[in-house]
Scaffold this motif. Structure first.
Motif, short mmCIF file in Angstrom:
data_model
loop_
_atom_site.label_atom_id
_atom_site.label_comp_id
_atom_site.label_asym_id
_atom_site.label_seq_id
_atom_site.Cartn_x
_atom_site.Cartn_y
_atom_site.Cartn_z
N GLY A 75 17.17 16.41 -13.30
CA GLY A 75 16.66 17.14 -14.27
C GLY A 75 16.08 16.92 -16.30
N ALA A 76 14.78 16.86 -16.95
CA ALA A 76 14.85 16.27 -17.96
C ALA A 76 14.87 17.42 -18.58
N ALA A 77 15.04 17.82 -20.20
CA ALA A 77 14.78 18.38 -20.94
C ALA A 77 13.58 17.77 -21.92
N HIS A 78 12.45 18.63 -21.85
CA HIS A 78 11.41 16.87 -22.50
C HIS A 78 10.47 17.88 -23.77
N SER A 79 9.47 17.29 -24.01
CA SER A 79 8.32 17.74 -24.82
C SER A 79 6.80 17.76 -23.99
N PRO A 80 6.07 17.76 -24.63
CA PRO A 80 4.97 18.15 -23.29
C PRO A 80 3.50 16.63 -23.40
N ASP A 81 4.87 15.82 -24.09
CA ASP A 81 3.95 14.75 -23.47
C ASP A 81 4.94 14.48 -22.83
N TYR A 82 5.51 14.54 -22.06
CA TYR A 82 6.67 13.11 -21.49
C TYR A 82 6.14 14.16 -19.82
N SER A 83 6.20 13.37 -18.71
CA SER A 83 6.94 14.30 -17.51
C SER A 83 6.92 13.66 -16.32
N LEU A 84 8.09 14.06 -15.36
CA LEU A 84 8.31 12.84 -14.56
C LEU A 84 7.62 12.60 -13.63
N TRP A 85 6.15 14.08 -13.17
CA TRP A 85 5.65 13.30 -12.15
C TRP A 85 4.12 14.25 -12.79
N ARG A 86 3.17 13.82 -12.24
CA ARG A 86 1.47 14.60 -12.58
C ARG A 86 0.42 14.63 -11.19
N LYS A 87 0.43 15.79 -10.64
CA LYS A 87 -0.55 15.71 -9.49
C LYS A 87 -1.49 15.10 -10.10
N GLY A 88 -1.89 14.04 -8.36
CA GLY A 88 -2.77 13.69 -8.20
C GLY A 88 -2.46 12.12 -9.52
N GLN A 89 -1.11 11.33 -9.57
CA GLN A 89 -1.30 10.68 -9.69
C GLN A 89 -0.43 9.82 -8.96
N TYR A 90 0.06 8.43 -9.77
CA TYR A 90 1.26 7.75 -8.20
C TYR A 90 2.37 8.35 -8.99
N VAL A 91 3.69 8.52 -8.98
CA VAL A 91 5.39 8.41 -8.98
C VAL A 91 5.81 6.65 -9.61
N SER A 92 6.44 7.27 -10.52
CA SER A 92 7.10 6.05 -11.33
C SER A 92 8.32 4.87 -9.97
N TRP A 105 19.82 6.31 -10.11
CA TRP A 105 20.20 5.27 -11.25
C TRP A 105 18.57 4.70 -11.85
N ALA A 106 17.67 4.33 -11.27
CA ALA A 106 16.26 4.64 -11.92
C ALA A 106 15.56 5.33 -12.43
N LEU A 107 15.96 6.39 -12.00
CA LEU A 107 15.05 7.55 -12.60
C LEU A 107 15.82 7.90 -14.18
N MET A 108 17.07 7.87 -14.19
CA MET A 108 18.04 8.52 -14.59
C MET A 108 17.32 7.02 -15.97
N ARG A 109 17.53 5.80 -15.82
CA ARG A 109 17.47 4.79 -16.87
C ARG A 109 16.18 5.19 -17.46
N GLU A 110 15.02 5.29 -16.52
CA GLU A 110 13.14 5.99 -16.73
C GLU A 110 13.72 6.64 -18.02
N GLU A 112 15.47 8.34 -19.89
CA GLU A 112 16.95 7.37 -21.29
C GLU A 112 15.78 6.72 -22.64
N ALA A 113 15.19 5.90 -21.67
CA ALA A 113 14.32 4.98 -22.14
C ALA A 113 13.15 5.59 -22.84
N ALA A 114 12.90 7.01 -22.03
CA ALA A 114 11.87 7.55 -23.32
C ALA A 114 12.70 8.42 -24.50
N GLY A 115 13.69 9.04 -23.74
CA GLY A 115 14.22 9.75 -25.05
C GLY A 115 14.34 8.60 -26.30
N GLU A 116 14.92 6.82 -25.52
CA GLU A 116 14.85 6.19 -26.77
C GLU A 116 14.19 5.68 -27.23
#
Length: 278
Positions: A75-92, A105-110, A112-116
């Motif tokens: 998991g991740a602690a994040h701000s409201p403008d980011y989400s791992l997944w939203r209902k009704g939308q395709y996942v990454s 690994w791919a999810l962790m890179r995603e 980390e990229a959102a954090g940078e």
């Protein structure tokens, strides 16, 4: 904060998703700098408890290739403008790989990229996998202490995860005698004291976070015997010109467990008159 966990199931895999959001205040502008960095961070623990056992879900319980199990906690602690997944939308792609194959690994890179790039992810946390259907895994993380979720729920929160109640007998979670299915897992979120010496261990864990505990008690779910449909009637057997008998059979699809209803008769006979005498 988002968490995801998965379980291997009979004939394939059963994947389940838990998603929550923790971060800065709701008034933070999208894409802007975090507004809560000047405020003290609060420390939390999240504990996932698997309750998928042969006693609680005896029908088609996976014993091997692969057995019942749960993936790692991520998991991740994040701000409201980011989400791992939203209902009704395709996942990454990263979340898809984690849900389908347990590869993080791919999810962790995603994340980390959102954090940078977006400054949206403030910290990533993880816990070990649970190698069986029952057990616990936990992790600790920091988030803004003034988040509305924790302002309204000061004590520990426990969320139950249940399987859907299917209507088809072939489903592994089909238990018509039960009004509701027992939880397949629970997630406990607790705020920890500020003092590092006062951190309590997660329930069922001897030494705190990032550990796994097995052999948790589970309720017993009664499983009634399931039989197939009757076969067609066989030939009428008996001496020519006299009453005879014909029979039909059925077989056991699922044997009873945990004091469920026993199996009915598997063979039935009916009187008949031979219609082809030699």
């Amino acid at each position: 904060m988002g968490t995801l966990r998965s379980a291997a199931a009979w004939g394939g895999a059963l994947w389940a998703l838990l998603l929550a959001t923790l971060g800065c205040s709701a008034g933070q502008p999208l894409g802007g700098e975090p507004t809560c960095t000047a405020q003290p961070l609060a420390k939390y623990s999240i504990t996932f408890t698997g309750k998928w056992s042969q006693a609680s879900f005896p029908k088609q319980y996976p014993m091997f290739r692969p057995p019942a199990q749960w993936s790692s906690l991520l998991g991740a602690a994040h701000s409201p403008d980011y989400s791992l997944w939203r209902k009704g939308q395709y996942v990454s792609n990263g979340l898809r790989d984690f849900a389908e194959r347990g590869e993080a690994w791919a999810l962790m890179r995603e994340m980390e990229a959102a954090g940078e790039k977006l400054q949206s992810v403030h910290g990533v946390f993880s816990g070990p996998a649970v190698p069986s259907g029952t057990g616990q895994t936990s992790a600790e993380f920091e988030a803004h202490s003034r988040h509305s979720l924790f302002a309204t729920v000061p004590q520990d929160t426990v969320t139950e995860i249940t399987a859907s109640s299917p209507s088809h007998p072939a489903n592994s979670f089909y238990y018509p005698r039960l009004k509701s299915l027992p939880p397949i897992a629970t997630v406990t979120l607790a705020r920890l004291p500020q003092s590092p010496r006062a951190f309590p261990p997660a329930p069922g864990l001897g030494g705190g976070g990032n550990e796994v505990a097995d052999s948790l008690p589970a309720p017993e779910t009664p499983l009634d015997c399931e039989v197939s449909l009757w076969s067609s009637w066989g030939l009428c057997a008996g001496p020519c010109g006299q009453p005879g008998a014909k029979s039909r059979t059925r077989y056991v699809r699922a044997r009873p467990a945990n004091h469920g209803a026993p199996c009915p008769g598997l063979e039935e006979e009916a009187p008949c008159v031979p219609d082809n005498c030699v």
